[in-house]
Design an enzyme around this catalytic site. Structure first.
Site, PDB file in Angstrom:
ATOM      1  N   GLY A  86       0.883  -1.301   0.009  1.00  0.00           N
ATOM      2  CA  GLY A  86      -0.014  -0.064  -0.040  1.00  0.00           C
ATOM      3  C   GLY A  86       0.663   1.231  -0.074  1.00  0.00           C
ATOM      4  N   ARG A 127       1.469  -4.647  -5.664  1.00  0.00           N
ATOM      5  CA  ARG A 127       1.780  -6.112  -5.011  1.00  0.00           C
ATOM      6  C   ARG A 127       2.250  -6.982  -6.182  1.00  0.00           C
ATOM      7  NH1 ARG A 127      -0.756  -4.213  -0.461  1.00  0.00           N
ATOM      8  NH2 ARG A 127      -2.600  -2.975  -0.674  1.00  0.00           N
ATOM      9  N   ASP A 181       4.189  -4.710   6.399  1.00  0.00           N
ATOM     10  CA  ASP A 181       4.875  -6.013   6.895  1.00  0.00           C
ATOM     11  C   ASP A 181       4.747  -6.988   5.804  1.00  0.00           C
ATOM     12  OD1 ASP A 181       1.770  -6.062   6.751  1.00  0.00           O
ATOM     13  OD2 ASP A 181       1.636  -7.505   8.455  1.00  0.00           O
ATOM     14  N   THR A 211       3.635   2.831   5.681  1.00  0.00           N
ATOM     15  CA  THR A 211       1.887   2.435   5.529  1.00  0.00           C
ATOM     16  C   THR A 211       1.436   3.253   6.456  1.00  0.00           C
ATOM     17  OG1 THR A 211       0.239   0.545   6.207  1.00  0.00           O
ATOM     18  CG2 THR A 211       2.467   0.532   7.305  1.00  0.00           C
ATOM     19  N   ASP A 245      -1.154   2.453   7.945  1.00  0.00           N
ATOM     20  CA  ASP A 245      -1.988   1.635   9.044  1.00  0.00           C
ATOM     21  C   ASP A 245      -1.217   1.606  10.286  1.00  0.00           C
ATOM     22  OD1 ASP A 245      -3.424   0.822   6.922  1.00  0.00           O
ATOM     23  OD2 ASP A 245      -2.384  -0.994   6.195  1.00  0.00           O
ATOM     24  N   ASP A 301       0.645  -0.576  11.504  1.00  0.00           N
ATOM     25  CA  ASP A 301       0.573  -1.776  12.034  1.00  0.00           C
ATOM     26  C   ASP A 301       1.941  -2.647  11.980  1.00  0.00           C
ATOM     27  OD1 ASP A 301       0.720  -2.070   9.259  1.00  0.00           O
ATOM     28  OD2 ASP A 301      -1.024  -3.710   9.192  1.00  0.00           O
ATOM     29  N   ARG A 308      -6.068  -1.769   7.920  1.00  0.00           N
ATOM     30  CA  ARG A 308      -5.951  -3.244   7.755  1.00  0.00           C
ATOM     31  C   ARG A 308      -6.657  -3.981   9.036  1.00  0.00           C
ATOM     32  NH1 ARG A 308      -2.422  -6.669   4.414  1.00  0.00           N
ATOM     33  NH2 ARG A 308      -2.125  -5.089   2.550  1.00  0.00           N
TER      34      ARG A 308
HETATM   35  P1  ATP Z   1       0.180  -2.559   3.371  1.00  0.00           P
HETATM   36  O1  ATP Z   1      -0.023  -3.257   4.586  1.00  0.00           O
HETATM   37  O2  ATP Z   1       0.371  -1.077   3.436  1.00  0.00           O
HETATM   38  O3  ATP Z   1      -0.588  -2.616   2.155  1.00  0.00           O
HETATM   39  P2  ATP Z   1       1.970  -4.346   2.981  1.00  0.00           P
HETATM   40  O4  ATP Z   1       3.849  -4.286   2.656  1.00  0.00           O
HETATM   41  O5  ATP Z   1       1.840  -5.316   4.063  1.00  0.00           O
HETATM   42  O6  ATP Z   1       1.564  -2.925   2.657  1.00  0.00           O
HETATM   43  P3  ATP Z   1       1.148  -6.661   0.986  1.00  0.00           P
HETATM   44  O7  ATP Z   1       0.582  -6.497  -0.152  1.00  0.00           O
HETATM   45  O8  ATP Z   1       1.068  -7.369   2.239  1.00  0.00           O
HETATM   46  O9  ATP Z   1       1.386  -5.092   1.595  1.00  0.00           O
HETATM   47  O10 ATP Z   1       2.682  -7.002   0.627  1.00  0.00           O
HETATM   48  C1  ATP Z   1       3.303  -6.434  -0.569  1.00  0.00           C
HETATM   49  C2  ATP Z   1       4.027  -7.396  -1.359  1.00  0.00           C
HETATM   50  O11 ATP Z   1       5.015  -8.256  -0.490  1.00  0.00           O
HETATM   51  C3  ATP Z   1       3.249  -8.711  -1.903  1.00  0.00           C
HETATM   52  O12 ATP Z   1       2.630  -8.345  -3.059  1.00  0.00           O
HETATM   53  C4  ATP Z   1       4.314  -9.737  -2.125  1.00  0.00           C
HETATM   54  O13 ATP Z   1       4.968  -9.490  -3.333  1.00  0.00           O
HETATM   55  C5  ATP Z   1       5.618  -9.599  -1.230  1.00  0.00           C
HETATM   56  N1  ATP Z   1       5.115 -10.412   0.072  1.00  0.00           N
HETATM   57  C6  ATP Z   1       4.405 -10.438   1.017  1.00  0.00           C
HETATM   58  N2  ATP Z   1       4.326 -11.552   1.813  1.00  0.00           N
HETATM   59  C7  ATP Z   1       5.231 -12.350   1.319  1.00  0.00           C
HETATM   60  C8  ATP Z   1       5.787 -13.657   1.711  1.00  0.00           C
HETATM   61  N3  ATP Z   1       5.208 -14.288   2.755  1.00  0.00           N
HETATM   62  N4  ATP Z   1       6.666 -13.916   0.941  1.00  0.00           N
HETATM   63  C9  ATP Z   1       7.097 -13.286  -0.247  1.00  0.00           C
HETATM   64  N5  ATP Z   1       6.682 -12.059  -0.591  1.00  0.00           N
HETATM   65  C10 ATP Z   1       5.876 -11.554   0.156  1.00  0.00           C
END
Ligand code: ATP
Length: 335
Positions: A11, A72, A103, A126, A128, A130, A172
């Site tokens: 995000g 993503r 995260d 982020t 959030d 979190d 979230r």
């Molecule tokens: P926000 O919480 O603000 O949306 P975020 O970083 O948590 O941000 P996610 O969509 O959960 O957003 O993760 C971003 C990208 O990180 C995913 O699209 C994927 O490419 C990668 N990713 C997330 N989890 C994993 C995992 N367990 N292993 C490998 N890559 C991951």
């Protein structure tokens, strides 16, 4: 001289650009080359990167969004994708990779480190908030501000018609944004996942608060801030439940993606700038797989794995204020 790469993932959040700007200038000072991968981890897989130099920094600190774009990336969740990314990083001779994201992005970064021996540094970005190990995340303060201003506007129309408004904010699975937006806009009630037990008991409490307020003050507006993902069947479900209790004129509002936009407020710019500079200071040091965060206004480094293992609690003083000023206000008046 070191070759550093940076990307924004997950995000998007206001202040990501301010952070990129800080890394550009700090790299320039240190004599490092800085590349920016585009579209989150997709850029790593497609070798889609740009060179970031001082020409990119003009007017960047105040821009919302991220000039590197975010995304993503499904492919990155699988070993093949991770191997490809590692291969591409070696080919581009990258020494250090900086990931600004949430995260999920940090989990991806930690997975990448199993296949790539370069240095990995995370920066929390982020709305959030979190992420454990840092008091705040880049974008969080601006999102509170945006939600607060929107709720101020909802209140004007709510007052005019003495309506009950349910305002859904992002976050979230955490209540940081909802709680702080509610406190700063003097909402009447807030529903956050940290204190949610069941729809039934929450409805009872909410209805008794609304009725108590109406007994005390007559028919006035009532603003309920609801964290996203907390109500079992969504905002429409909560609206229905209240209407079934004969509370007429209940209007749901979902603030949605406006909360991700806008020019970052000062606090986000300061956090982003400090963390960006601190991250570049770690380049070449014998430390990797860490997040650079801020605790009590000092930069800290935290192993990436600790950023998602523990759930960060809501600030206790804010929760105390919430109990006194919002959710339990009218009960106490009865006592
Ligand atoms: P926000 O919480 O603000 O949306 P975020 O970083 O948590 O941000 P996610 O969509 O959960 O957003 O993760 C971003 C990208 O990180 C995913 O699209 C994927 O490419 C990668 N990713 C997330 N989890 C994993 C995992 N367990 N292993 C490998 N890559 C991951």
């Amino acid at each position: 001289s070191k070759r550093v790469a940076i990307l924004t993932s997950g995000g998007d959040a206001p202040g990501m650009n301010a952070c990129i700007r800080a890394t550009i200038i700090a790299c320039q000072k240190a004599g490092y080359t800085l590349l920016g991968y585009k579209h989150g981890y997709n850029g790593l897989l497609q070798q889609e990167y740009i060179s970031l130099s001082l020409d990119s920094t003009h007017n960047l600190i105040q821009q919302g969004g991220t000039i590197l774009h975010s995304a993503r990336c499904k492919e990155f969740m699988h070993e093949e994708g991770l191997l490809k990314a590692a291969h591409n990083l070696k080919k581009a001779r990258i020494d250090s990779l900086i990931v600004i994201g949430g995260d999920g992005s940090f989990k991806g970064a930690a997975k990448l480190s199993e296949h790539w021996d370069g240095q990995i540094i995370g920066i929390p970005g982020t709305i959030d908030n979190d992420i454990a190990g840092t008091d705040a995340t880049i974008g969080y303060f601006t999102a509170i501000d945006t939600a607060m201003s929107s709720i101020d506007k909802v209140r004007d129309t709510a007052d005019a018609f003495e309506r009950i408004f349910l305002v859904e904010v992002m976050g979230r699975n955490a209540g940081f944004l909802a709680l702080n937006a509610a406190l700063s806009s003097a909402a009447d009630y807030v529903i956050v996942p940290e204190f949610f037990s069941s729809a039934e008991s929450e409805i009872e409490k909410l209805v008794s608060q609304i009725n108590a307020q109406r007994t005390l003050k007559g028919p006035v507006s009532f603003i309920v801030v609801v964290a996203e993902n907390v109500w079992p069947n969504g905002l429409a479900g909560l609206t229905d439940a209240l209407q079934q209790r004969n509370l007429q004129d209940v209007r749901p509002v979902t603030l949605g993606h406006v909360q991700r936009g806008g020019s970052p407020v000062a606090q986000d710019r300061l956090l982003a700038t400090t963390l960006g500079e601190a991250a570049i200071r770690l380049v070449g040091k014998d430390i990797s797989n860490v997040m650079v965060g801020e605790v009590n206004q000092r930069p800290v480094t935290v192993p990436l794995s600790e950023t998602w293992k523990n759930t960060k609690p809501l600030n206790e003083a804010r929760v105390g204020a919430m109990r006194t000023l919002m959710n339990e206000r009218y009960n106490q008046a009865d006592n």
